[in-house]
Write an enzyme that holds these catalytic residues in place. Structure first.
Site, PDB file in Angstrom:
ATOM      1  N   TYR A   1      35.303  43.559  42.111  1.00  0.00           N
ATOM      2  CA  TYR A   1      36.431  42.430  41.917  1.00  0.00           C
ATOM      3  C   TYR A   1      37.549  42.646  43.018  1.00  0.00           C
ATOM      4  O   TYR A   1      37.542  43.571  43.686  1.00  0.00           O
ATOM      5  CB  TYR A   1      36.878  42.761  40.492  1.00  0.00           C
ATOM      6  CG  TYR A   1      37.675  43.967  39.917  1.00  0.00           C
ATOM      7  CD1 TYR A   1      37.997  44.967  40.718  1.00  0.00           C
ATOM      8  CD2 TYR A   1      38.226  43.778  38.638  1.00  0.00           C
ATOM      9  CE1 TYR A   1      38.773  46.036  40.046  1.00  0.00           C
ATOM     10  CE2 TYR A   1      38.818  44.818  38.109  1.00  0.00           C
ATOM     11  CZ  TYR A   1      39.235  46.023  39.065  1.00  0.00           C
ATOM     12  OH  TYR A   1      39.732  47.041  38.450  1.00  0.00           O
ATOM     13  N   GLU A   2      38.296  41.711  42.704  1.00  0.00           N
ATOM     14  CA  GLU A   2      39.197  41.441  43.820  1.00  0.00           C
ATOM     15  C   GLU A   2      38.724  41.612  45.292  1.00  0.00           C
ATOM     16  O   GLU A   2      39.378  42.068  46.251  1.00  0.00           O
ATOM     17  CB  GLU A   2      40.538  41.983  43.646  1.00  0.00           C
ATOM     18  CG  GLU A   2      41.425  41.771  42.430  1.00  0.00           C
ATOM     19  CD  GLU A   2      42.825  42.396  42.355  1.00  0.00           C
ATOM     20  OE1 GLU A   2      43.442  42.479  43.659  1.00  0.00           O
ATOM     21  OE2 GLU A   2      43.346  42.301  41.338  1.00  0.00           O
ATOM     22  N   GLY A   3      37.420  40.938  45.441  1.00  0.00           N
ATOM     23  CA  GLY A   3      37.036  40.877  46.643  1.00  0.00           C
ATOM     24  C   GLY A   3      35.650  42.060  46.918  1.00  0.00           C
ATOM     25  O   GLY A   3      36.027  43.383  46.873  1.00  0.00           O
TER      26      GLY A   3
ATOM     27  N   LEU B   1      49.506  41.174  42.173  1.00  0.00           N
ATOM     28  CA  LEU B   1      49.188  39.720  42.053  1.00  0.00           C
ATOM     29  C   LEU B   1      50.352  38.901  41.434  1.00  0.00           C
ATOM     30  O   LEU B   1      51.166  38.034  42.476  1.00  0.00           O
ATOM     31  CB  LEU B   1      47.983  39.383  41.467  1.00  0.00           C
ATOM     32  CG  LEU B   1      46.774  40.074  41.895  1.00  0.00           C
ATOM     33  CD1 LEU B   1      45.557  39.746  41.209  1.00  0.00           C
ATOM     34  CD2 LEU B   1      46.398  40.021  43.503  1.00  0.00           C
TER      35      LEU B   1
ATOM     36  N   GLY C   1      47.034  42.753  46.503  1.00  0.00           N
ATOM     37  CA  GLY C   1      46.282  43.014  45.457  1.00  0.00           C
ATOM     38  C   GLY C   1      45.020  44.227  45.943  1.00  0.00           C
ATOM     39  O   GLY C   1      44.998  45.075  45.028  1.00  0.00           O
TER      40      GLY C   1
END
Lengths: 248, 379
Positions: B362-364, B93, B242
């Site tokens: 997390y992260e989608g 990221l 990411g």
């Protein structure tokens, strides 16, 4: 000072040992590593160079082996050796390794030659001693501490009930034991990246008569199941040791 | 097609494995129990160059490819996902975002110390009311001429306390919706930034997660990344990469649990034989092995596409969704194979199961990945 670290290419210590027709080691699927004792020697050499860069001009690693050992040599370069040498020879015994190393070293001017005390493949524990004899260099075995202070080598080794501190003239062969450093060095990303730019020289082997032939390999017999005996029942234990194990 | 790793990739994989086993394993349970951030561990990881492993050597990084990164992430995550999440946020990221979209001055000032591992970064996108829906940013970045003024709250920020460099996504022109969003480099010690308490999480407990409040925080104009209004694209592009990091983290959690379950099944005896010899256990392990192989291939495919400079957004979404879901399944089965021992902390698998859950969120979330994948089917 110039340091030469002799490294052997050995199967990973967790390898399941197999043979081809009981006459040759089956290297299929084997992961190869730097002999753990040699890796400790290399790590210590690098630590000294990092701490006292003015004292150490160069660290070279050398291997007697075939092309498949080059991945292991490159790992040594990634860990921090400055350059690598492979003597192209399929050695069958410790003497052949020591002889090939000596033939090369005679022509060069290394100050410190380090070997692991033994190698985790055949565990012969011969190369260091043989090498110093052939070269007629002083050698110190079982070194568990190596440092340079004011340009002088300080060596220590464990002895019964204590520790012995020695110094030696150079060049010398140091045969390294565990304790020389805490743990082998993990290569850094930068080290791995720069390894590709370091020199790995392949040299032809000296002519050498082979003194050893492999006749047969045999795996140790599987361990027998463990028998547990009640601590109160010493008589049964003695009987078993006498009648079954035949050790008393 | 070539499924063989290069010698360097294998070396990196081994280095990560050695590091994880030597430096992380001994106190991972204690750190998880007490939610202690692995400060010294991260320092050592940084010294080895893992935090900036993919950054161009021109900016003091390791210059490694994404395949190497996947291999390293898997090995670290097998033992401690709280450490690998730091590695993921820094590499894919913060560093990637700065390297790809930052200008030279920003790279010189901020990327270099990050790539050297001297500083840690954090990526501030999520908000109390903008998680999966990243377009509805409430944090504002008001244009004041020479500077921007940031106000608002970011939630669930990994590395919030340990990071020095924040990449912050905020709304400059609310009327333009997502086209009015900007991305900024913000120094964590800027006046007006305060942190909420450490989040008491179910898993990855030693990762340093906080909310971050911005109260009239001045950010210099030169710290905006890209053109005015580029922030949403920046965030989405960065998250594409990411996802490869989190996918390989989930893969590592799964394969770590699998390795432990396999080992246990060959030691533990029931009904006179090792439990591996019972078909119900052997078939579970067989299913796990197939899923891990699939998961690994998806991660490596996405990484390979990225390394070839080919589009990888859908591949990384597939990898992230599959690996996270499989990590949850496999860790649950690993606990089951361990029976009662799996339910206590000593055997690690219950922790891996708690860690796996977060990779689905997390992260989608897995659901967001399905949005990305399904939309790509229509293109």
């Amino acid at each position: 000072m110039k340091i030469l670290v002799c490294i052997n290419n050995v199967p990973d210590t967790t390898t399941k040992i197999k043979f081809v027709n009981n006459t040759a080691f089956d290297s299929n699927g084997v992961q190869w590593i730097i002999n753990p004792w040699d890796e400790l020697a290399l790590t210590r050499a690098i630590e000294i160079k990092e701490a006292q860069p003015s004292e150490i001009e160069n660290i070279t690693v050398i291997n007697v082996g075939l092309a498949e050992a080059e991945a292991t040599i490159r790992k040594a370069l990634a860990i921090g050796a400055d350059n690598g040498i492979r003597i192209n020879y399929d050695a069958k015994d410790s003497f052949a390794v020591a002889y090939q190393l000596a033939e090369y070293i005679k022509k060069e001017n290394y100050d410190i030659i380090l070997c692991g005390i033994e190698s985790s493949d055949y565990n012969g524990a011969n190369v260091g001693g043989m090498l110093s004899e052939i070269l007629e260099f002083p050698s110190v075995s079982s070194i568990s501490h190596l440092d340079i202070k004011e340009g002088k080598l300080i060596l220590k080794r464990e002895i019964d009930g204590g520790q012995e501190t020695l110094s030696t003239q150079l060049p010398f062969v140091g045969i390294v034991q565990k304790g020389i450093t805490k743990e082998p060095k993990i290569p850094s990303m930068r080290g791995i990246m720069t390894a590709r730019t370091k020199q790995l020289l392949v040299i032809e082997a000296a002519s050498c008569e082979s003194l050893t032939d492999f006749i047969e390999f045999e795996l140790p017999k599987p361990k027998a199941a463990c028998k547990k005996i009640d601590p109160e029942n010493v008589r049964e234990l003695v009987q078993l040791l006498h009648n079954e194990a035949k050790v008393i | 097609m070539d499924f063989k790793f290069t010698e360097e990739q294998e070396m990196i994989q081994q280095a990560a494995k050695d590091f994880a086993e030597r430096e992380l394993l001994a106190d991972v349970i204690e750190r998880d129990d007490n939610a202690i951030f692995p400060k010294e561990h991260i320092k050592k990881l940084a010294e080895l160059g893992f935090l900036g492993m993919m950054t161009d050597p021109k900016y003091d990084g390791g210059g490694m490819d994404t395949v190497s990164y996947v291999l390293a992430m898997e090995e670290i995550s097998k033992i401690d996902a709280s450490v690998s999440v730091v590695m993921s946020v820094c590499n894919s990221l913060v560093n990637w975002g700065l390297e790809t979209y930052g200008n030279e001055a920003q790279k010189e000032k901020y990327l270099k110390p990050l790539a050297r591992g001297e500083k840690i970064g954090a990526f501030l996108l999520s908000e109390p009311e903008a998680g999966s829906d990243a377009t509805s940013q409430r944090t504002t970045a008001e244009d004041k001429g020479d500077y921007y003024l940031l106000n608002g709250t970011k939630n669930w920020i990994t590395n919030a306390n340990s990071a020095s460099t924040y990449l912050v996504i905020a709304q400059t022109y609310p009327e333009k919706k997502h086209k009015g969003i900007n991305a900024f480099i913000v120094e964590k010690d800027s006046p007006g930034i305060t942190l909420g308490p450490h989040e008491n999480k179910m898993g990855m407990r030693s990762s340093d997660t906080h909310s971050v409040m911005f109260n009239d925080v001045k950010v210099s104009k030169e710290n905006r990344i890209g053109e005015d209004g580029f922030g949403f694209t920046f965030a989405m592009k960065t998250l594409d990469g990411g996802r490869i990091g989190i996918a390989s983290q989930a893969l590592g959690i799964a394969s770590g649990a699998f390795e432990r379950a396999l080992k246990y099944s060959r030691e533990r005896k029931a009904f006179g034989t090792e439990i591996f010899n019972h078909q119900s256990v052997a078939f579970k392990l067989s299913d796990m092995a197939v899923k891990i192989e699939n998961a690994r291939n998806l991660c490596l495919k996405a990484a390979w596409l990225k390394d070839q400079h080919l589009p990888y957004g859908t591949a990384s979404a597939m990898a992230k969704q599959y690996c996270a879901d499989v990590a949850m399944e496999i860790t649950t089965e690993a606990v089951q194979i361990h029976g009662g021992y799996g339910y206590v902390k000593e055997y690690h698998v219950e922790r891996l199961m708690r860690e796996a859950k977060l990779t689905q969120i997390y992260e989608g979330t897995s659901e967001v990945q399905k949005i990305i994948i399904s939309r790509s089917l229509l293109k």
